[in-house]
Enzyme design. Structure first.
Site, PDB file in Angstrom:
ATOM      1  N   LYS A   1      50.242  51.597  39.145  1.00 45.83           N
ATOM      2  CA  LYS A   1      49.594  50.943  40.263  1.00 45.83           C
ATOM      3  C   LYS A   1      50.947  50.606  41.264  1.00 45.83           C
ATOM      4  CE  LYS A   1      46.827  46.969  41.529  1.00 45.83           C
ATOM      5  NZ  LYS A   1      45.870  45.857  41.126  1.00 45.83           N
TER       6      LYS A   1
ATOM      7  N   SER B   1      40.850  45.769  42.176  1.00 47.56           N
ATOM      8  CA  SER B   1      42.007  46.371  43.087  1.00 47.56           C
ATOM      9  C   SER B   1      42.725  47.557  42.626  1.00 47.56           C
ATOM     10  CB  SER B   1      42.912  45.403  43.686  1.00 47.56           C
ATOM     11  OG  SER B   1      43.866  44.945  42.513  1.00 47.56           O
TER      12      SER B   1
ATOM     13  N   SER C   1      40.780  42.960  38.326  1.00 44.40           N
ATOM     14  CA  SER C   1      41.137  44.210  39.059  1.00 44.40           C
ATOM     15  C   SER C   1      41.523  45.420  38.038  1.00 44.40           C
ATOM     16  CB  SER C   1      42.417  44.025  39.777  1.00 44.40           C
ATOM     17  OG  SER C   1      42.046  43.342  41.114  1.00 44.40           O
TER      18      SER C   1
END
Lengths: 100, 478
Positions: free
Chosen positions: B74, B149, B173
């Site tokens: 990420k 996310s 997330s």
């Protein structure tokens, strides 16, 4: 019940957070923030008398280590990534409006 | 192929790490245009790391448990010398001067980073539509969101771009995109995985965790990245529980509670049905299944959307155009700060900064932030009570399957409701994970959430492994 947040309050909060909002943005954000705060009224209505607040899920305490000299981040590498640097320092525009 | 089988093949010399990496880079090349899982694909670096691993294998060395396994990170995890953006314009051009602890540990275990994945800007969102670089799409249906996310990481694993990925989970997330993309996603106990080098959103809630296609692969990554780190003062000073060793323990005698407050109103019927089936599977495998109650969980959403923005407003004060990333020139420093932040942050980030600033401001602190912190205490109390009766809890991960792009962007509150089942574990600091468990009426993946008490990862993974085996059997027979 009154609206949970006014347009003036949003303008004030934006100012505190160093954000500039156009007039239409101000309307838009006021409406959206009001909806979220409206939803949060369920928390506001809850009786929490005598309940201690939790700031953190982990029992925080000071963490000590021996005071030994150790390598830090490379200064040049850090400054290379700054928007502007000079003489091993971050360079910024005048803070109080004076000419440098 | 799973990470476990890939690393076994590379360690034994049966396959070269370079060939494994090339194969995954080819998969990215073929379909990344449609998915947009990555902000950056680090193909050249990945090939050279893989080649070095192959040399070590040839020299008779063991490159580690994840030898030659591609992993996507990420883009809020710091990678030395490699652009790290948080999908925000405000970090434009910035290359971190250090690696996050998890990045270092993955490298030490032989994993090969193939790229940095897209996210909602600063991890604020549930659909990966709030990215400054455009949305990520769900590999199962590109008209749908991947969740967020960590949507890029979930999509990368679901699309076969890499068998593993890391995400961060502040209110769901990791787990929610894992559910929407049909992969395994784990939020470990707060403090079990070092946050050093994870760009902060809400520091009392943020936790790094793995995405994988199997429960075993997720366990393997957790064992690599978990454990104490002196660089993070909130890191638990003990070793990571040996989850992998217990994966085949089964659930006989395990006490499983289905959380009533997270199973009724607002949960789509097809998702609720899968949770019931999951409970039946566990009962059939010998677990004692009953209804569990966590009454304060219903206030989790409201408490979270005061606490997380409050912490974010403080954490994001550091983006002032002085030390890194974007600077919009102006005559004075205060004007430069204002111009930089106004141009650099997207709308959702601005919304949350303002919400948090408001919740912390004089006159409102007690009514909002103070109250939310007390609700957090109530949620922890209710979980503690529930875990006296149960070893693990069960709920949906997400109230629905993946929704169409653009469906919820106009109304932030509707978007926030996606997190209703995942938020309580962040507030309590307890571990939770999402396991793919069949599909909804629309044929899209459904995730079942397994929750456990602090450091209860072993029971959580045991339960997940039983659910996974049942879900796999169903796919094979259907």
């Amino acid at each position: 019940m009154s609206a949970p947040i006014s347009r003036d309050e949003v303008a004030h909060v934006a100012d505190l957070a160093r954000l500039q909002l156009a007039d239409d943005e101000l309307d838009h954000f006021t409406e959206q923030l009001a909806a979220v705060l409206e939803h949060a009224r369920d928390v506001g209505a809850l009786d929490v008398t005598g309940v201690e607040p939790t700031a953190h899920p982990y029992p925080l305490a000071n963490v000590f280590r021996p005071d030994e000299v150790r390598p830090t981040l490379d200064r040049d590498e850090v400054l290379t990534e700054a928007p502007s640097a000079e003489d091993a320092m971050f360079r910024v525009p005048p803070v109080l409006g004076e000419t440098p | 192929m799973t990470a476990a089988s890939l690393s076994a093949a590379v360690r034994s010399g049966e396959r070269s790490a370079l060939a494994v990496v090339d194969e995954h880079l080819a998969a990215i090349e073929a379909r990344e245009d449609q998915i947009h899982a990555f902000n950056l694909v680090t193909a050249e670096a990945a090939r050279s790391v893989a080649a070095a691993i192959d040399q070590r294998v040839e020299a008779g060395e063991d490159p580690g448990p994840l030898a030659g396994v591609p992993i996507a990170l990420k883009d809020n995890l710091c990678t030395r010398g490699v652009a790290t953006t948080c999908s925000s314009r405000i970090l434009d051009g910035w290359r971190p001067p250090y690696d996050a602890t998890v990045v270092q540990r993955l490298a030490d275990a032989g994993a090969v980073m193939v790229g940095k994945t897209n996210l909602d800007e600063f991890a604020m969102g549930s659909s990966t539509e709030n990215s400054a670089f455009g949305p990520t799409r769900n590999p199962h249906d590109t008209s749908r969101v991947p969740g967020g996310s960590s949507g890029g990481s979930a999509a990368a694993v679901a699309a076969g771009f890499s068998p593993l990925a890391l995400g961060s989970d502040t209110g769901g997330s990791i787990r929610q995109p894992a559910a929407l993309c049909g992969v395994v996603g784990v939020k470990p106990t707060y403090g079990l995985v070092s946050r050093y080098g994870l760009i902060a959103f809400a520091s009392s809630l943020d936790q790094i965790g793995p995405f994988a296609t199997t429960v075993d692969d997720a366990a393997m990554v957790l064992e690599v990245i978990g454990g104490h780190d002196p660089a993070d003062s909130t890191s638990i000073p003990r070793a990571v529980p040996p989850v992998r060793r217990h994966l085949t323990d089964g659930v006989a005698g395990l006490r499983v509670g289905v959380v009533t407050e997270l199973s009724g109103e607002g949960i789509a019927p097809d998702v609720a049905r899968r949770v019931n089936e999951a409970a039946e599977v566990l009962a059939a495998a010998g677990a004692e299944v009953a209804e569990a109650s966590v009454p304060a969980a219903v206030y989790g959403l409201s408490a979270y959307y005061l606490i997380a923005p409050a912490e974010a407003s403080s954490n994001l004060a550091r983006y002032d155009g002085v030390r890194y990333g974007l600077r919009v020139d102006a005559a004075t420093t205060p004007e430069m700060n204002l111009a930089t932040r106004t141009a650099g942050f997207g709308d959702e980030v601005k919304r949350r900064i303002m919400l948090g600033t408001y919740a912390l401001s004089a006159g409102y602190y007690d009514a909002y932030y103070g109250k939310a912190q007390k609700v957090r205490t109530l949620i922890i109390r209710d979980f503690t009570a529930a875990y006296q009766r149960f070893d693990v809890l069960l709920s949906p991960t997400s109230p629905t399957t993946a929704f169409p792009l653009g469906d919820k962007t106009a109304d932030p509150l509707t978007m926030y409701l996606n997190d209703v089942c995942t938020i309580p574990s962040n507030l309590s600091g307890d571990p939770a994970m999402s396991v793919p468990f069949g599909t909804g009426d629309d044929g899209l993946p459904v995730g079942v959430q397994v929750l456990a008490p602090s450091l209860g990862e072993i029971d959580m993974f045991r339960t997940a492994a039983v659910l996974e085996a049942a879900a796999v059997r169903e796919e094979v027979t259907s």
